[in-house]
Scaffold this motif. Structure first.
Motif: not given
Length: 94
Positions: A26-47
């Protein structure tokens, strides 16, 4: 290092990968606004794909106007997204 900062307008890449992804349809292709960075995490897709050394990326909280997602509403919907799911968008679209 993060590519985006709070307030940046971003578009969610309109991807439809074969395997697992944490990008809600439901968000693919949509425009939003960055609120905050939450740090760096392993990419769930790769895991999920069993990659032993998954890419590590910044995860951002991104706010979307409800009216852009659902056609109505005055509130925002926030979603946490990995950096590779996002691209810059024109400021006036956010």
């Amino acid at each position: 290092m993060s590519s985006f900062t709070a307030g940046d307008a971003v578009r969610v890449r309109p991807v439809d990968p074969v395997g697992h992804t944490r990008v809600p349809r439901y968000i693919r292709g949509h425009v939003g606004r960055i609120v905050d960075a939450q740090g760096q995490w392993p990419l769930a897709d790769d895991r999920a794909a069993g990659i032993t050394e998954p890419r590590v990326e910044t995860v951002y909280t991104v706010a979307f106007p409800a009216r852009e997602l659902w056609g109505e509403g005055t509130h925002e919907v926030t979603v946490d997204l990995w950096e590779s799911y996002l691209e810059r968008a024109a400021e006036e679209r956010a």
